[in-house]
Design a protein around this motif. Structure first.
Motif, PDB file in Angstrom:
ATOM      1  N   THR A   1     -12.567  21.602  11.575  1.00  6.76           N
ATOM      2  CA  THR A   1     -13.456  20.948  10.662  1.00  6.76           C
ATOM      3  C   THR A   1     -13.881  21.660   9.300  1.00  6.76           C
ATOM      4  OG1 THR A   1     -14.747  20.672  12.920  1.00  6.76           O
ATOM      5  CG2 THR A   1     -15.868  19.997  10.774  1.00  6.76           C
TER       6      THR A   1
ATOM      7  N   ILE B   1     -15.571  18.606  17.133  1.00  8.48           N
ATOM      8  CA  ILE B   1     -15.181  18.197  15.772  1.00  8.48           C
ATOM      9  C   ILE B   1     -16.074  17.107  15.300  1.00  8.48           C
ATOM     10  CG2 ILE B   1     -13.126  17.437  14.494  1.00  8.48           C
ATOM     11  CD1 ILE B   1     -11.382  18.889  16.086  1.00  8.48           C
ATOM     12  N   GLN B   2     -16.210  16.147  15.903  1.00  4.62           N
ATOM     13  CA  GLN B   2     -17.045  15.130  15.497  1.00  4.62           C
ATOM     14  C   GLN B   2     -18.312  15.445  15.191  1.00  4.62           C
ATOM     15  OE1 GLN B   2     -17.275  11.335  17.565  1.00  4.62           O
ATOM     16  NE2 GLN B   2     -15.138  11.078  17.767  1.00  4.62           N
ATOM     17  N   GLU B   3     -18.911  16.275  16.223  1.00  5.03           N
ATOM     18  CA  GLU B   3     -20.409  16.730  15.760  1.00  5.03           C
ATOM     19  C   GLU B   3     -20.416  17.830  14.763  1.00  5.03           C
ATOM     20  OE1 GLU B   3     -22.989  16.090  17.795  1.00  5.03           O
ATOM     21  OE2 GLU B   3     -21.762  14.878  19.269  1.00  5.03           O
TER      22      GLU B   3
ATOM     23  N   GLU C   1     -21.280  18.325   6.802  1.00  6.20           N
ATOM     24  CA  GLU C   1     -21.692  17.456   5.785  1.00  6.20           C
ATOM     25  C   GLU C   1     -23.174  17.448   5.390  1.00  6.20           C
ATOM     26  OE1 GLU C   1     -20.277  14.839   4.489  1.00  6.20           O
ATOM     27  OE2 GLU C   1     -21.932  14.008   3.250  1.00  6.20           O
ATOM     28  N   ASN C   2     -24.034  17.587   6.156  1.00  9.55           N
ATOM     29  CA  ASN C   2     -25.461  17.969   5.947  1.00  9.55           C
ATOM     30  C   ASN C   2     -25.983  19.304   5.611  1.00  9.55           C
ATOM     31  OD1 ASN C   2     -26.529  15.066   6.346  1.00  9.55           O
ATOM     32  ND2 ASN C   2     -25.634  15.315   8.177  1.00  9.55           N
TER      33      ASN C   2
ATOM     34  N   SER D   1     -29.151  24.026  14.203  1.00  8.79           N
ATOM     35  CA  SER D   1     -29.003  23.102  15.069  1.00  8.79           C
ATOM     36  C   SER D   1     -28.435  23.227  16.317  1.00  8.79           C
ATOM     37  CB  SER D   1     -28.503  21.798  14.322  1.00  8.79           C
ATOM     38  OG  SER D   1     -26.968  22.199  13.802  1.00  8.79           O
ATOM     39  N   VAL D   2     -28.410  22.288  17.155  1.00 12.91           N
ATOM     40  CA  VAL D   2     -27.808  22.649  18.357  1.00 12.91           C
ATOM     41  C   VAL D   2     -26.845  21.289  18.527  1.00 12.91           C
ATOM     42  CG1 VAL D   2     -29.609  24.086  19.311  1.00 12.91           C
ATOM     43  CG2 VAL D   2     -29.247  21.477  19.946  1.00 12.91           C
ATOM     44  N   ILE D   3     -25.559  21.475  19.361  1.00 13.61           N
ATOM     45  CA  ILE D   3     -24.887  20.340  19.556  1.00 13.61           C
ATOM     46  C   ILE D   3     -24.233  20.448  20.935  1.00 13.61           C
ATOM     47  CG2 ILE D   3     -24.331  19.502  17.066  1.00 13.61           C
ATOM     48  CD1 ILE D   3     -21.892  21.453  17.212  1.00 13.61           C
ATOM     49  N   TYR D   4     -24.402  19.388  21.546  1.00  8.84           N
ATOM     50  CA  TYR D   4     -23.930  19.296  22.974  1.00  8.84           C
ATOM     51  C   TYR D   4     -22.501  18.728  22.872  1.00  8.84           C
ATOM     52  CZ  TYR D   4     -28.405  20.141  25.082  1.00  8.84           C
ATOM     53  OH  TYR D   4     -29.515  20.651  25.469  1.00  8.84           O
TER      54      TYR D   4
ATOM     55  N   MET E   1     -12.407  20.259   5.694  1.00  5.33           N
ATOM     56  CA  MET E   1     -13.578  19.885   4.717  1.00  5.33           C
ATOM     57  C   MET E   1     -13.562  20.791   3.520  1.00  5.33           C
ATOM     58  SD  MET E   1     -16.588  18.701   7.488  1.00  5.33           S
ATOM     59  CE  MET E   1     -17.647  18.215   6.124  1.00  5.33           C
TER      60      MET E   1
ATOM     61  N   THR F   1     -18.433  17.978  11.971  1.00  4.00           N
ATOM     62  CA  THR F   1     -18.193  17.431  10.714  1.00  4.00           C
ATOM     63  C   THR F   1     -19.510  16.821  10.126  1.00  4.00           C
ATOM     64  OG1 THR F   1     -17.881  15.102  11.803  1.00  4.00           O
ATOM     65  CG2 THR F   1     -15.924  16.565  11.065  1.00  4.00           C
ATOM     66  N   SER F   2     -20.429  16.238  11.071  1.00  2.00           N
ATOM     67  CA  SER F   2     -21.871  15.865  10.718  1.00  2.00           C
ATOM     68  C   SER F   2     -22.681  17.117  10.444  1.00  2.00           C
ATOM     69  CB  SER F   2     -22.537  14.873  11.679  1.00  2.00           C
ATOM     70  OG  SER F   2     -21.601  13.771  11.863  1.00  2.00           O
ATOM     71  N   GLN F   3     -22.587  18.128  11.079  1.00  9.73           N
ATOM     72  CA  GLN F   3     -23.363  19.353  10.856  1.00  9.73           C
ATOM     73  C   GLN F   3     -22.827  19.785   9.499  1.00  9.73           C
ATOM     74  OE1 GLN F   3     -26.007  20.319  12.318  1.00  9.73           O
ATOM     75  NE2 GLN F   3     -25.654  18.581  14.066  1.00  9.73           N
TER      76      GLN F   3
END
Lengths: 383, 383, 383, 383
Positions: free
Chosen positions: B114, B84-86, B92-93, B62-65, B118, B88-90
C-alpha cells in the motif's frame, strides 16, 4: 496427469508479452492451460483485450473485474488488494500446479502474492530488468516471491541471481514478446489495417509514413502527467506526418495523460492524429515494425523495437536503466529535445535487427520447463 | 512541521517488536505518530493486543478488521488483499509522510504494498534476516519495496545491500524488540504475574521452574501442523515441570496447531500445562527471561533469547538460517530429539547475554532517522 | 436447455433448510444445480458443514471464504460486503438462470444483493416471517429484492403480499426444513449417534433423557450476550439431565456466547454437558425429535419443533413474533423463568405434531416452480 | 452532547438531493456533521463532485474510492460490496449516532446495509416512491432496513406504512432537492454561466433558448442502452435549438450510453450540442429552470421540474410509476414519439409551479427530527 498452468492476463501489454506461451502451454501434451483474464484487459476503455483473446481462440477459464476506478495512487493500490481477493478464490477453486505472472504491473504483483502465499509455485517472466517507475520495485519484489524465473536477457538473469535467487531456478529464455516479432511478417500493412480498430480522428493511410506514440503515466512522478503529455503533444505538433496515438494504460496518472490528449483534441482538432485503444499483438508488431518512429515510454520501443530495428525515442524516466540497442534515443520531458530526437530518428531510418531480448523461441522453452521442472516452494536467500 | 509517521500494528509479535519505536516517535519533537491497529491484534482469540496497546497509553488513530477466517493458505492470501484495501483508505485519509512496517508477516506485506504504490516512503525493520516459511520470501520482497531499512544486525544489512538496495538507505539500528529486554527488569516474576492473563488450565506458580512453549504453523509445510504439534506435545509429556503454553499466531495452519492442543487437553487434562493467549511485551520478556527453557519456533527464542541468555530449543524449519547465539539448539519435528534437547537445555541452564540483535537503543536511532532522513521514492537496483 | 439454479449455502442452518431442495433441483430433468458453499459453512469452528455436504453426495461448484473475523457488528457488515464481492465473480462466471437464497442471515443478504443487481432472478425461502434481531429487517429487505417467493406459511405469504409484492410471485410451499422431518425416522437414536460428532465434554448416552440447548447471539442486543448465556447456564445448572449443547452461529456477539460457555466449562467442569459443533440435517432432526426439551433461541424449536412436537423453551427476543404452535413457551433472559419453563416442559412431555411450517413436500414444489415459472426482473410496488 | 450524523454522498445526484440537509445539520446546535464522500462523487469523469462540495464549504471527514470499473451489472454489484467493506471501517472509527442515506442508488444500499448491521440508526430520504430500474427494488429494500423515514410526499409515506413500517417513524418532510429550488433565483442565467463547466462541444449562449438532455442507463434493461440513446439522439437531431447534454451516471450500462454519445459526436460533429459532466446543485436548478424542455429519464424532470414548471419529456421505464405533475410527458424509446413530445413541450412552454415534492423546507425539518427523535433499532413488521 498433466500440470495445470494458470496464467493471469490483466492488460493489453500482458497479453502481447505472454500470448505465445499461452499457445505453447495449451498445445503441450503435459500441460493444461488455465487462463484468467482480468483488470484492464476486460475494459472497453482499454480496447477490450478479452475480445482479442477470444478471437485468438483462447477460452478464458474465468474473468475477474478488479480495477477500482480513480486512476490515482490510492486506487492503484486498492485495485491490487481487490485483485488478490479475487485471485485467492480462483486459485482455491482451480487448484493450479503452477501460476505464471508477467513482468511488473500492479496486477502482476497481485498474482505473485496470491500464488506464493498459497504455496502455488510461481513462475515469472521479465524479472531482473531495470527501469524506473514503481514497476522497478514491484518487479524485484516479485522476483523475491517467485520460484522459477524466465528472464529475457543474460544480464537480467545475472541481476536475479545477484539478488539472492537460486541460480538453478533461473532460465534465460528470451522474452515471449519477441516470439511474435519472429513469427509475424512485418513486410507492409494491409489496406484495411486501421479500419478494424476504429478509434477517433482522421483516417490513417497505411501506405504513407506514420509515427506511433504511446506514453504512459509514471507512477512515481504522479501529478506531472498533464505537463509531460503536453510537452510530447507540442513536439509532435511540429512533425508533419501521420500519427497513430495509443491511449495510455491504467496506471495511476492515466487520467492526466488522457485529459491532456482530450483537451488537445478539442482545442486543435489535429488533422493528422488518430487515437487507438488497442491492437492485437501481431498487428501491434506490424504497426511498429512499419512506423518511421516510435515515440513515448513504452518498453516495446526498446524490447520489440530492438528486434524490429524501429527508430525509437524514449521519453523520461519510465524506461531509465533498461538494456537497449542502438535504435533508442533517451530524452527528457521537454518538447524541444523530443522534437529534435524524433527528427533525428526520421532522418536515420530503420536500424538493423538486434536479438537482445530473445531469439524468438521463448514459448517452447518456457512450456517445456514448466512441464518438467521441479518446483521448490521453500525458498531461501541464496548467497 | 513535524513528519507524520504511520505505524501499522497487526499482531502481538508486531507490537512487541515496535513498541519502543511507538514511544520514541510519539515523544519526538519533529514526529507525529499515526497508529493503525488491525488484523489479529484486534481479536480476542489472540489476546486482544489492542487492549494492551491502549493500557500502554497509545490511542489508535484507527482500527481495521482484515482477517478472513479460515486460517488456511487461501484465507492468509485473502486477508492480505483485504488489508491492502483497508490501508489504502486509511493512508488516503491520514496522508502519512512515511509508513513503517515490521518484519515479515502477511499483514506487513499489505502495508508495504500500500505504501509503496501510494508513493509513501516505506521504512522496514528486520529486513535482511534469513529464515524459513513464507516469511522468508515476504521479508525480502518487502525489502525490494522499502525505501529505508532498519536491519537488526550487520549481517542482515549486508544481505539487504547484496540484494541491490542503496547502502545509503540501510541503517543498522538493532531490533526494537531488544530495547524492551534492555529496559525491563527480569529479576523475578511477581506473585500475581500469571493471574492477570487468565487463560485455561491449572495455575502456574511463578516462583517454581517452568518452561515456555510457543510453536506456530509453518505455512510452507501447510497440512503438517497437527502432526508437528503432537510431536512437541508428546515430548513435553515426558517433562516434569510447569508449562506455560502460548496459542499460535494467525498464520495458515494455525487451526491445526490449536486443534492439536485442544484435543490433547481434552484427552489428557494435563496437570502442569496452562495455555495463555498473550502477554504484554514487558511481561513476555520477563516470562522468557525467567523460564528454564523456551521451546518451539518463535523467533523470540533466538532474538530476545540471545540477550536474555534463555536456553532455547528451536523446532523445525521456521527459523532455519536465522543468525543465532549459543543459547539455541535446532532440532527436527520428532518427539525424541525435542525431548532430548529440552533436557539438555534444562541441565545447561542460563546462557550469558549476547547482544547479537542490538544494543537496546533501536528506538531513538529509528526515530531520529525518520525525523531527518531524505526519502527517495525513485528506487533503482543498485549494484 | 435446463435452467441453471445457483444455491448458496453459507451455514449449518442454511444447509438444513435447503438440503431437500438441493436434491430436488439436482434430480430435476429441467434443472441444473450450481452449488456455492461459503462463509461459516467452510469453517471447522462451525462443524465444517462442507464435509457433511460432500458426504451427502453434493459436489460444490465452488467455495468462497467470506467471514471477516471478529464476530462483532463491524465484521458482520464487512463480511456481507466481502461475500458480495466474491459472489459477483462467481455469478459472472457461472451465469445462473436463477439464484436461490435462504431465509435471513447476512450471507443471505449478500446473495440477494448480488443476484438482484446482476438481473439474475432471485428466489427466496422463509420470507414474510416475523422475528427479532437484525434478521427481521434483513428478511423483509430481501423480500423487496426477490423476484419469486417461497414462504413457509399462509400468514407469511400474506405478509409478503402486504409488503407490496406481486401475489402471482408468491408460492406457499412450506419450509424445506420440514421435508427432513417428514422423511426422517425419529424413532430413537442409534447407540453410536453421538460418537460421530466428537465435541468436548463427558459422553452422552443416547438412550437416556437429554435436553438440547442452542442459543445464538441477538445482534440488536450486541454486548449483552455474555450476560444472556450466563442466565441460561445458571438455569441449566439446576436441571439434572444430560445436556447436548451446540455452539452458537457466527453472528455478531457469537464470541460473547462462546466465551460464556468456555468460562463456565473451565470453572465448573460440568459432568452432564457435552458441546457439539454441528449435526447433519437428518441427525439434527433426530436429535431434537428425541430430546425432552429444546432450549434457546433457534428457530428450529419453533419450526421443526412444531412438526416433531418437541417441547421448546424460546428465550428472549430473537424469535419474538414468529408463528408458533403449542410446543413453545416464550421466556425472558432471567434464569428463574428459564428454569421454570424447562421444568414445565419436562413435566409436559411431547406435544402432538403440528404442520404449521409445511407438509414436508416443499422440495418438489420449489423445484417444479423454478423449472417452469416465468421470472420478471422488472419489479414494481404492487398495491 | 450533540448527536453525530453521518451522511454519505456518493454521486452528483446524491449531493443535490441532500446538500441543504448537510448545511442544516452542520449548523444545528445539537448535531455534528460527519461527511463521507465516495464512489462516483470522487471521479473526474463524473465532474468531481467533491470539488464542488469543498467549494461549498464542507470539509469531508473522509473519502472512499469504491467504484469497480466496468459499468456493467457485475461491477455495479461488486462496487456495492466494496463500498460496504469501506464504510464498515469508517463507521467503526467515526462511531456515528445516526447515518443518513439518500434515495435508491447502489451506493445508498451499501450505506443502508452497513449502518443497519452495525446497529447504527438509519435515516432514509425519498423512500416510498415508485419507479422502474433496479432502483425500485433497492429503494424499498432500504426502507425495510431504515429506522426513520423522510419521504417527500404523503403518497410515498403511505407506501412506506403499507410496507409495514411503524407510522411513528415516518415523517413527510418533502424532498431536500426542492429546498434548492426554493432558495435559488432562477430568473436568468449569467453570461458566464456555461464557461465555468468546460465540457466539450460548441459554446452555449445562455441568453438563447436551449434544451437539456440527461438520459441514464436502465439497469434492468442492460444491453439496450446503445439503442435507447441513439433513438434520443436521432429525435434531437431534428430539433433546431441549443442542446445542453449531461453525461450519464455510473450505473450499469453507462458505457453504452457514453459510447452512443461519443460515436454520434465523432460522426456528426453536432454544431448545437455541448456535453457537460456536472453542475453545482444551484446551477443545475437554474439550468433546468431556464430550459425550454428537459428530456431524458432523470427524476429531476419530475421532482425539481414540478416546482420549476419545466416542460419535461420522460423517456422509457426508468421513472415509470413516479408521482408527477402536469409538466411531464411520458414516452417510449422510439425517436418519433420523443421528437413529437419535445415539440409539443416547446410549443406549450412553462408550466405553473407544483409543490408536489415539498415546500422547500425539508432541511430544517430533517435536522430537527434527527436532533430529537428517539431511534429504535429493534424493528418489527408493523401491521
Amino acid at each position: 496427469m498433466s500440470r495445470k498452468v494458470c496464467i493471469v492476463v490483466n492488460s493489453r501489454a500482458n497479453y502481447g508479452r505472454i500470448k505465445t506461451v499461452l499457445t505453447a502451454v495449451k498445445n503441450h501434451p503435459d500441460l493444461e492451460l488455465q487462463l484468467i483474464v482480468g483488470a484492464s484487459a476486460l475494459l472497453d476503455r482499454f480496447g477490450s483485450v478479452i475480445d482479442i483473446i477470444k478471437k485468438d481462440g483462447f477460452e478464458p477459464t474465468s474473468v475477474i473485474y478488479s480495477i477500482v476506478e480513480g486512476e490515482n495512487l490510492t486506487t492503484m493500490a486498492k485495485s491490487t488488494g481487490l485483485a488478490i481477493q479475487e485471485l485467492t478464490s480462483q486459485f482455491e477453486n482451480l487448484k493450479p500446479d503452477v501460476a505464471l505472472t508477467v513482468a511488473d504491473r500492479f496486477e502482476t504483483m497481485a498474482t505473485a502474492i496470491t500464488a506464493s502465499y498459497m504455496n502455488i509455485p510461481l513462475a515469472h517472466t521479465q524479472g531482473g530488468e531495470v527501469t524506473g517507475s514503481i514497476d522497478e520495485s514491484v518487479r524485484h519484489a516479485i522476483t523475491k516471491l517467485a520460484h522459477i524465473h524466465f528472464p529475457a536477457t543474460q544480464k537480467a538473469a545475472d541481476n536475479i541471481i545477484r539478488m539472492g535467487e537460486d541460480p538453478s531456478t533461473v532460465y534465460v529464455t528470451g522474452c515471449p514478446a519477441i516470439d511474435i516479432c519472429n513469427k509475424s511478417s512485418v513486410d507492409e500493412l494491409s489496406s484495411d489495417f486501421f479500419e478494424n480498430y476504429k478509434g477517433v480522428g482522421p483516417g490513417i493511410d497505411p501506405f504513407k509514413p506514420y509515427i506511433v506514440v504511446l506514453q504512459h503515466p509514471v507512477t512515481t512522478e504522479f501529478g506531472q502527467g498533464f505537463f509531460q503529455i503536453n510537452e510530447t503533444l507540442e513536439a509532435i505538433r511540429n512533425i508533419d506526418m501521420q500519427i497513430v496515438w495509443l491511449w495510455p494504460n491504467v496506471d495511476a496518472g492515466s487520467d492526466d495523460i488522457s485529459k491532456g490528449l482530450r483537451v488537445y483534441r478539442e482545442k486543435y482538432s489535429p488533422k493528422n492524429i488518430h487515437f487507438f485503444r488497442n491492437f492485437s499483438p501481431e498487428d501491434y508488431v506490424k504497426l511498429i515494425g512499419n512506423c518511421k518512429c516510435l515515440v513515448g515510454n513504452s518498453s516495446s520501443g526498446i524490447r520489440e523495437g530492438a528486434w524490429l530495428g524501429t527508430p525509437n525515442v524514449t521519453i523520461g524516466s519510465r524506461q531509465f536503466g533498461r538494456e537497449c540497442g542502438d535504435n533508442v534515443i533517451h530524452v527528457g520531458y521537454q518538447r524541444d529535445e523530443i522534437e529534435k530526437a524524433i527528427k533525428f530518428q526520421l532522418k536515420h531510418g530503420e536500424y538493423s535487427s538486434n536479438h537482445l531480448y530473445g531469439d524468438g523461441h521463448a514459448d517452447e522453452k518456457i512450456a517445456n520447463i514448466l512441464a518438467t521442472a521441479t518446483f521448490n516452494i521453500n525458498k531461501k536467500l541464496c548467497y
